[in-house]
Design an enzyme around this catalytic site. Structure first.
Site, PDB file in Angstrom:
ATOM      1  N   GLU A 157     -33.604  40.472  30.454  1.00  0.00           N
ATOM      2  CA  GLU A 157     -33.061  39.714  31.579  1.00  0.00           C
ATOM      3  C   GLU A 157     -33.794  38.380  31.746  1.00  0.00           C
ATOM      4  O   GLU A 157     -33.181  37.360  32.066  1.00  0.00           O
ATOM      5  CB  GLU A 157     -33.165  40.535  32.870  1.00  0.00           C
ATOM      6  CG  GLU A 157     -32.198  41.702  32.944  1.00  0.00           C
ATOM      7  CD  GLU A 157     -30.755  41.250  33.049  1.00  0.00           C
ATOM      8  OE1 GLU A 157     -30.214  41.199  34.165  1.00  0.00           O
ATOM      9  OE2 GLU A 157     -30.158  40.932  32.000  1.00  0.00           O
TER      10      GLU A 157
ATOM     11  N   THR B 102     -25.360  31.960  37.304  1.00  0.00           N
ATOM     12  CA  THR B 102     -26.407  32.762  37.940  1.00  0.00           C
ATOM     13  C   THR B 102     -27.597  31.910  38.350  1.00  0.00           C
ATOM     14  O   THR B 102     -28.132  32.048  39.449  1.00  0.00           O
ATOM     15  CB  THR B 102     -26.863  33.886  36.995  1.00  0.00           C
ATOM     16  OG1 THR B 102     -25.741  34.725  36.704  1.00  0.00           O
ATOM     17  CG2 THR B 102     -27.953  34.726  37.632  1.00  0.00           C
TER      18      THR B 102
END
Length: 317
Positions: free
Chosen positions: A139, A192
């Site tokens: 991530e 994001t």
């Protein structure tokens, strides 16, 4: 499927699910796994040592093809180095069946599929919890922030609470049996990184107290199957007011969802996907239909999904 006496395999085909992070009030600490959509990884043993990313589909050419830069292969490299198996050679095919930048944990699904696949290929030397730190590193590679609220439920299944990171402390939260999610991905762009940068670094104490109460209420409602408490607790006074600005028709979608029987409604991850909890698959389906119909009337295409809480996480196909 060929294998060795140690339980190692020559080929695995893995599905890893999409996830909904935050669950409205639980920014960076709560998430749950969906039944669909998700990503698939096909991994084969080869004689040449190393990790070879040979095919990526469904990404419209947006993802890196270099093994060290794509999360699915980079995390496999990390794991092999950690367990001292850099002599192993594998090819990886990544088939994405979920939209990138949707707020549904696209990078997390790819990472989890790759880690689950290499672990299965090698006879499962690590537990799922032991795989989780590698997924968090994935991530960080994908979005610059190593959070676990997508990869934890994606890897472990169900609803998870990330209690802390130092040390990593993940708690499984039970889901009421009738709980279903209605998920809609509007085809609008909400990167994001941009959505995260908009978040305030300081909040008022009175707002923080409201948020703490809602998180505690949501967890309590999930443990006690109290659907009314779950709905009353799905309120976000810290993050949603800022991120909702980026999502066209957000407040109208929420009104339509609640009018159609939703327990609560909010943004999935950083958006633009939205989700609602409902007490039945039928109600969740109605919510998806009414939201998608509204978006269509406003010229916005969308994907809709109806799902239970996926208790299993990734699986071999």
């Amino acid at each position: 499927m060929a294998g060795t006496d140690s339980g190692e395999k020559e080929l695995v085909h893995v599905f890893a699910p999409a996830t909904v992070a935050n669950i409205v009030c639980g920014f960076d600490v709560l998430g749950f796994a969906l039944d669909e959509p998700g990503d698939e990884v096909i991994m084969r043993r080869v004689d040449q040592p190393g990790v070879h990313l040979i095919q990526v589909t469904g990404d419209e050419g947006r993802l890196p093809r270099e093994a060290g830069k794509n999360t699915v292969s980079a995390c496999v490299q990390m794991l092999l180095k950690y367990i001292g198996r850099e002599d192993v050679g594998v090819t990886i095919e990544l088939h994405k069946h979920m939209p990138i930048g949707s707020g549904l944990g696209s990078s997390a699904a790819s990472t989890v599929a790759g880690l689950f696949a290499i672990n299965a290929l090698l006879g499962n030397p690590l537990t799922r919890m032991e795989l989780l730190p590698f997924a968090i590193q994935g991530e960080a590679l994908a979005c610059g922030h190593g959070h676990a609220d997508n990869v934890a439920p994606g890897l472990l299944g169900g609803i998870t609470l990330i209690k802390g990171y130092e040390p990593l402390d993940v708690v499984a939260i039970p889901a009421p049996p009738a709980l279903h999610a209605a998920v809609v991905f509007p085809h609008v762009d909400v990167p994001t990184r941009d959505a995260r940068q908009m978040i305030r670094s300081k909040v008022a104490l009175k707002d923080a107290v409201i948020q703490w109460g809602n998180i505690a209420g949501l967890v309590a409602g999930l443990f006690t199957n109290d659907y009314d408490l779950i709905g009353r607790s799905m309120q976000d006074v810290l993050i949603e007011p800022t991120r909702a600005i980026l999502i066209p028709e957000f407040y109208e979608m929420r009104r339509l969802a609640l009018d159609s029987g939703a327990l609560g409604f909010g943004i999935s991850g950083s958006g633009p996907s939205v989700f609602a909890f409902a007490q039945s698959r039928e109600t969740a389906g109605d919510i998806v239909k009414v939201i998608q119909s509204h978006l269509t009337q406003h010229g916005i295409d969308s994907n809709g999904y109806v799902s239970g809480i996926n208790a299993n996480g990734p699986r071999e196909l």
